[in-house]
Scaffold this motif. Structure first.
Motif, PDB file in Angstrom:
ATOM      1  N   LEU A 222       0.847  -1.202   0.000  1.00 41.19           N
ATOM      2  CA  LEU A 222       0.000   0.000   0.000  1.00 41.19           C
ATOM      3  C   LEU A 222       0.885   1.255   0.000  1.00 41.19           C
ATOM      4  N   ILE A 223       1.936   1.229   0.802  1.00 39.03           N
ATOM      5  CA  ILE A 223       2.842   2.385   0.863  1.00 39.03           C
ATOM      6  C   ILE A 223       3.499   2.611  -0.501  1.00 39.03           C
ATOM      7  N   ARG A 224       3.925   1.535  -1.145  1.00 32.90           N
ATOM      8  CA  ARG A 224       4.561   1.680  -2.464  1.00 32.90           C
ATOM      9  C   ARG A 224       3.569   2.252  -3.478  1.00 32.90           C
ATOM     10  N   ALA A 225       2.311   1.797  -3.416  1.00 30.22           N
ATOM     11  CA  ALA A 225       1.296   2.310  -4.355  1.00 30.22           C
ATOM     12  C   ALA A 225       1.055   3.801  -4.098  1.00 30.22           C
ATOM     13  N   LEU A 226       0.956   4.183  -2.834  1.00 35.19           N
ATOM     14  CA  LEU A 226       0.722   5.600  -2.509  1.00 35.19           C
ATOM     15  C   LEU A 226       1.920   6.454  -2.913  1.00 35.19           C
ATOM     16  N   ALA A 227       3.106   5.879  -2.819  1.00 36.17           N
ATOM     17  CA  ALA A 227       4.314   6.639  -3.155  1.00 36.17           C
ATOM     18  C   ALA A 227       4.334   7.021  -4.638  1.00 36.17           C
ATOM     19  N   SER A 228       3.562   6.297  -5.455  1.00 37.44           N
ATOM     20  CA  SER A 228       3.563   6.645  -6.881  1.00 37.44           C
ATOM     21  C   SER A 228       2.514   7.715  -7.208  1.00 37.44           C
ATOM     22  N   GLU A 229       1.803   8.195  -6.188  1.00 36.57           N
ATOM     23  CA  GLU A 229       0.802   9.249  -6.406  1.00 36.57           C
ATOM     24  C   GLU A 229       1.492  10.613  -6.492  1.00 36.57           C
ATOM     25  N   ASP A 230       1.327  11.298  -7.626  1.00 36.04           N
ATOM     26  CA  ASP A 230       1.903  12.640  -7.760  1.00 36.04           C
ATOM     27  C   ASP A 230       1.265  13.569  -6.742  1.00 36.04           C
ATOM     28  N   GLY A 231       2.062  14.455  -6.196  1.00 39.62           N
ATOM     29  CA  GLY A 231       1.526  15.450  -5.262  1.00 39.62           C
ATOM     30  C   GLY A 231       1.596  14.989  -3.819  1.00 39.62           C
ATOM     31  N   LEU A 232       1.647  13.682  -3.611  1.00 38.37           N
ATOM     32  CA  LEU A 232       1.825  13.195  -2.235  1.00 38.37           C
ATOM     33  C   LEU A 232       3.326  13.089  -1.991  1.00 38.37           C
ATOM     34  N   GLU A 233       3.821  13.872  -1.034  1.00 36.66           N
ATOM     35  CA  GLU A 233       5.277  13.981  -0.860  1.00 36.66           C
ATOM     36  C   GLU A 233       5.795  13.098   0.265  1.00 36.66           C
ATOM     37  N   ARG A 234       4.955  12.876   1.278  1.00 37.17           N
ATOM     38  CA  ARG A 234       5.443  12.161   2.459  1.00 37.17           C
ATOM     39  C   ARG A 234       4.402  11.153   2.942  1.00 37.17           C
ATOM     40  N   ILE A 235       4.912  10.015   3.388  1.00 40.02           N
ATOM     41  CA  ILE A 235       4.032   8.985   3.940  1.00 40.02           C
ATOM     42  C   ILE A 235       4.583   8.564   5.302  1.00 40.02           C
ATOM     43  N   ARG A 236       3.688   8.432   6.269  1.00 38.11           N
ATOM     44  CA  ARG A 236       4.042   7.900   7.593  1.00 38.11           C
ATOM     45  C   ARG A 236       3.004   6.852   7.960  1.00 38.11           C
ATOM     46  N   TYR A 237       3.261   6.055   8.982  1.00 43.61           N
ATOM     47  CA  TYR A 237       2.257   5.113   9.466  1.00 43.61           C
ATOM     48  C   TYR A 237       2.410   4.906  10.960  1.00 43.61           C
ATOM     49  N   THR A 238       1.320   4.654  11.638  1.00 48.09           N
ATOM     50  CA  THR A 238       1.330   4.402  13.069  1.00 48.09           C
ATOM     51  C   THR A 238      -0.029   3.820  13.466  1.00 48.09           C
ATOM     52  N   THR A 239      -0.114   2.929  14.470  1.00 53.26           N
ATOM     53  CA  THR A 239       0.913   2.358  15.314  1.00 53.26           C
ATOM     54  C   THR A 239       1.206   0.938  14.877  1.00 53.26           C
ATOM     55  N   SER A 240       2.433   0.547  14.963  1.00 55.83           N
ATOM     56  CA  SER A 240       2.821  -0.781  14.505  1.00 55.83           C
ATOM     57  C   SER A 240       2.968  -1.732  15.671  1.00 55.83           C
ATOM     58  N   HIS A 241       2.763  -3.013  15.382  1.00 57.50           N
ATOM     59  CA  HIS A 241       3.025  -4.053  16.379  1.00 57.50           C
ATOM     60  C   HIS A 241       4.275  -4.817  15.921  1.00 57.50           C
ATOM     61  N   PRO A 242       5.178  -5.141  16.842  1.00 57.72           N
ATOM     62  CA  PRO A 242       6.406  -5.833  16.433  1.00 57.72           C
ATOM     63  C   PRO A 242       6.131  -7.113  15.632  1.00 57.72           C
ATOM     64  N   ASN A 243       5.069  -7.837  15.972  1.00 51.55           N
ATOM     65  CA  ASN A 243       4.813  -9.106  15.268  1.00 51.55           C
ATOM     66  C   ASN A 243       4.411  -8.921  13.814  1.00 51.55           C
ATOM     67  N   ASP A 244       4.003  -7.722  13.445  1.00 49.77           N
ATOM     68  CA  ASP A 244       3.579  -7.491  12.057  1.00 49.77           C
ATOM     69  C   ASP A 244       4.622  -6.690  11.267  1.00 49.77           C
ATOM     70  N   MET A 245       5.844  -6.610  11.776  1.00 51.05           N
ATOM     71  CA  MET A 245       6.914  -5.932  11.018  1.00 51.05           C
ATOM     72  C   MET A 245       7.468  -6.930  10.004  1.00 51.05           C
ATOM     73  N   THR A 246       6.856  -6.964   8.822  1.00 50.19           N
ATOM     74  CA  THR A 246       7.256  -7.949   7.816  1.00 50.19           C
ATOM     75  C   THR A 246       8.582  -7.556   7.153  1.00 50.19           C
ATOM     76  N   ASP A 247       9.189  -8.520   6.462  1.00 49.79           N
ATOM     77  CA  ASP A 247      10.421  -8.234   5.715  1.00 49.79           C
ATOM     78  C   ASP A 247      10.162  -7.118   4.700  1.00 49.79           C
ATOM     79  N   GLY A 248       8.985  -7.185   4.052  1.00 49.02           N
ATOM     80  CA  GLY A 248       8.659  -6.195   3.018  1.00 49.02           C
ATOM     81  C   GLY A 248       8.565  -4.790   3.592  1.00 49.02           C
ATOM     82  N   LEU A 249       7.985  -4.682   4.782  1.00 50.75           N
ATOM     83  CA  LEU A 249       7.831  -3.354   5.382  1.00 50.75           C
ATOM     84  C   LEU A 249       9.199  -2.810   5.813  1.00 50.75           C
ATOM     85  N   ILE A 250      10.018  -3.688   6.356  1.00 48.56           N
ATOM     86  CA  ILE A 250      11.368  -3.253   6.743  1.00 48.56           C
ATOM     87  C   ILE A 250      12.123  -2.797   5.485  1.00 48.56           C
ATOM     88  N   ALA A 251      12.031  -3.582   4.412  1.00 48.21           N
ATOM     89  CA  ALA A 251      12.736  -3.228   3.166  1.00 48.21           C
ATOM     90  C   ALA A 251      12.244  -1.884   2.629  1.00 48.21           C
TER      91      ALA A 251
END
Ligand code: SAM
Ligand code: SF4
Length: 445
Positions: A222-251
Motif C-alpha cells: 500500500l505504501i509503495r502504491a501511494l508513493a507513486s501518487e503525484d503530489g503526495l510527498e510524504r508517507i508515515r504510518y502508526t501504530t505498529s506491532h512488532p509481530n507485524d513488522m514484515t520483511d517487506g515493510l522493513i525493506a
C-alpha cells in the motif's frame, strides 16, 4: 441566534490519532447535514465528545466534561458521547449523566445524524453496533482540508488481546479497509492540498488487501502504491506491532523515498516475563532484532515507542530490564504510562498489582532517561540540512512551524513562505521538544 441560522457543532476528540481521524470524519458528516462549526471556545448547538477509554483518567474525564457543558442560563447543547467510552459504558453513560442525548460507539458513528434526529424528538439514542459492513462507505467523500497533512485510517480494531488493553473490546476485531477505497481517499486528500499522509491503525502494519491487479499485498504494498501518487510527498504510518513488522515493510524503509524515516514501534516493557504476562507475543530479543534490521536499511531512522510501568507483578529487576531496553534501543521520542487497571481486561484481576508510589517512581526514572535520549537525538541534528513541510504559524511574527522527516517540530522564520510549502533548512538549535532552523533557499513549495 436567528431561527433560520444553521445549527452549530463542536467535536472534541480525546486520545489517539484514530480518534482525531474519526472526529474529522464526524465533522465532515455534520457539515454535509448543514451544520457549521461553532467558533473556537464559543457555544454550540451540538457537542460531540469523542472519548478515550484506554486509561481510567481519560475515561473519567468524560463526566466532568459533560458537566461543564451546562450553560449559565441552565440550558445545554445537544450532547453526544462517541468513541471508546461510549462503546465500553453504553447506556450506563446516559444513566450517570442524564443530560447525554446520544451514545454512539466508534464503529457506528456514520449513523450520528440519524441518532441526533431521534434525540431531538426526545429519545435517548444509543447505538453500540459493530456492523461488519464498514462505516467508511456510508461517510461523505473526503475533500482534503485546510492543512497540508492528514490522517488516513487504513486498519481498525485489534485481535492481539494484550492483557491490559481495552481496544479489542471497544474497537472490535481487526479489519483492513479495501485498497481501492484508500487510494481514492488519498487522491481526494491530495487534490485538496494534502502533501503528507499518516496511515493509521491500531495495528496499522497488520493491514492487508489486494492491489488493483488482484495481488495480495501488505502495508508495504500500500505504501509503495501511494508513493507513486503525484503530489503526495510524504508517507508515515502508526501504530505498529512488532509481530507485524514484515520483511517487506522493513525493506520499504530502505527503498521508498517518500516513506519518512520514523518508526513508532511500542515494546511496552523490557522483561520477557512481563511481556509474556502482557500477552505481547514478542520478546525483548525479537524486538531488538527488528530495530537492528530497520536501522541496517535506514541508518538515520528515528525510533519511537510506548511503555507501561507497573504492570501487575513487575519487580525492580523487571523495571531495570525496561531501562535496559531503552538504553539498547536509543529512542528519538516515546510515550510512557503508568499501568491503569481496566475493568474487563485479564490484567485487572491479576495478583500483585503494583503500588501507586512505586509506579510514580518508576515512571519518573523512565521518563528522565527517555527525555535525555530525546534531547540527544534532537541535538545530533544541529548543523544538519533537511527538508521541512510547513504546517502552522508560530507565535513570533513571520514564524512558521514545520515537521522534519523525523517528526520533529522545527521553527523557521522566512518571509514569503506559507503553510503547505516545503523548504530546505539548516537546523541551528535543539530543545527537548522543538528545533530552530534557518532557510537554505527561497520558497520551492
Ligand atoms: N496497538 C498499539 C500497540 O500495540 O502498541 C497501541 C494502542 S494503545 C491505544 C496505545 C498505548 O496505550 C499502548 O501502546 C500502551 O502503551 C498504552 N496502554 C494501553 N492500555 C493501557 C493500560 N491499561 N494502562 C496503561 N497504558 C495502556
Ligand atoms: Fe491494545 Fe495490544 Fe491491541 Fe495494541 S496490540 S491495541 S496494546 S491489545
Amino acid at each position: 441566534m436567528k431561527s433560520d441560522s444553521p445549527k452549530t457543532f463542536h467535536v472534541k476528540s480525546f486520545g489517539c490519532q484514530m480518534n482525531v481521524y474519526d472526529g474529522e470524519r464526524m465533522a465532515e458528516m455534520l457539515g454535509a447535514q448543514g451544520y457549521v462549526p461553532a467558533a473556537e471556545g464559543g457555544d454550540a448547538d451540538l457537542v460531540v465528545l469523542n472519548t478515550c477509554h484506554i486509561r481510567e483518567k481519560a475515561a473519567e474525564k468524560v463526566y466532568s466534561d459533560i458537566g461543564r457543558l451546562k450553560r449559565e442560563d441552565g440550558s445545554r447543547p445537544t450532547i453526544a458521547v462517541a468513541g471508546c467510552v461510549a462503546q465500553a459504558e453504553g447506556a450506563e453513560i446516559a444513566r450517570r449523566a442524564p443530560s447525554v442525548d446520544v451514545v454512539v460507539g466508534p464503529q457506528a458513528y456514520h449513523r450520528l445524524p440519524d441518532l441526533i434526529a431521534r434525540a431531538e424528538k426526545g429519545e435517548k439514542a444509543i447505538d453500540l453496533d459493530m456492523p461488519v459492513d464498514s462505516k467508511f462507505g456510508a461517510l461523505p467523500k473526503r475533500a482534503g482540508g485546510q492543512r497540508p497533512t492528514a490522517f488516513l485510517t487504513v486498519q481498525e480494531g485489534c485481535d492481539k488481546f494484550c492483557t491490559y488493553c481495552v481496544v479489542p473490546y471497544t474497537r472490535g476485531a481487526e479489519i483492513s479497509r479495501p485498497f481501492a477505497d484508500l487510494i481514492a481517499e488519498a487522491r481526494a486528500l491530495v487534490a485538496g492540498g494534502v502533501r503528507e499522509i499518516t496511515l493509521l491503525g491500531q495495528n496499522v502494519n497488520a493491514w492487508d488487501g489486494e492491489d488493483d491487479k488482484g495481488r495480495a499485498i501488505g502495508l508495504d504494498g500500500l505504501i509503495r502504491a501511494l508513493a507513486s501518487e503525484d503530489g503526495l510527498e510524504r508517507i508515515r504510518y502508526t501504530t505498529s506491532h512488532p509481530n507485524d513488522m514484515t520483511d517487506g515493510l522493513i525493506a520499504a524503509h530502505g527503498e521508498v523515498e517518500k516513506l519518512m524515516p520514523f518508526l513508532h514501534l511500542p515494546v511496552q516493557a523490557g522483561s520477557d516475563r512481563i511481556l509474556a504476562a502482557m500477552n505481547r507475543s514478542h520478546t525483548v530479543d525479537s524486538y531488538l532484532r527488528i530495530i537492528e534490521r530497520v536501522r541496517a536499511v535506514r541508518p538515520d531512522i528515528a525510533i519511537s515507542g510506548d511503555f507501561i510501568v507497573g504492570f501487575p507483578g513487575e519487580s525492580d529487576e523487571d523495571f531495570d530490564a525496561t531501562l535496559a531496553i531503552v538504553r539498547a534501543t536509543n529512542y528519538a521520542m516515546a510515550y510512557s504510562f503508568k499501568y491503569s487497571r481496566r475493568p474487563g481486561t485479564p490484567a485487572a484481576t491479576m495478583d500483585e498489582q503494583v503500588d501507586e508510589a512505586v509506579m510514580n517512581d518508576r515512571l519518573q526514572r523512565l521518563q528522565a532517561l527517555l527525555n535525555e535520549q530525546q534531547q540527544a537525538f534532537n541535538s545530533a541534528t544541529v548543523g544538519r540540512t533537511t527538508r521541512l513541510l510547513l504546517e502552522r504559524t508560530g507565535k513570533r511574527e513571520g514564524q512558521l512551524i514545520g515537521k522534519s522527516p523525523w517528526l520533529q517540530s522545527v521553527h523557521v522564520t522566512a518571509p514569503g513562505l506559507a503553510i503547505g510549502d516545503m523548504i530546505d533548512v539548516r537546523i541551528t538549535s535543539a530543545g527537548p521538544n522543538s528545533l530552530g532552523a534557518e532557510p537554505l533557499m527561497a520558497e520551492i513549495g
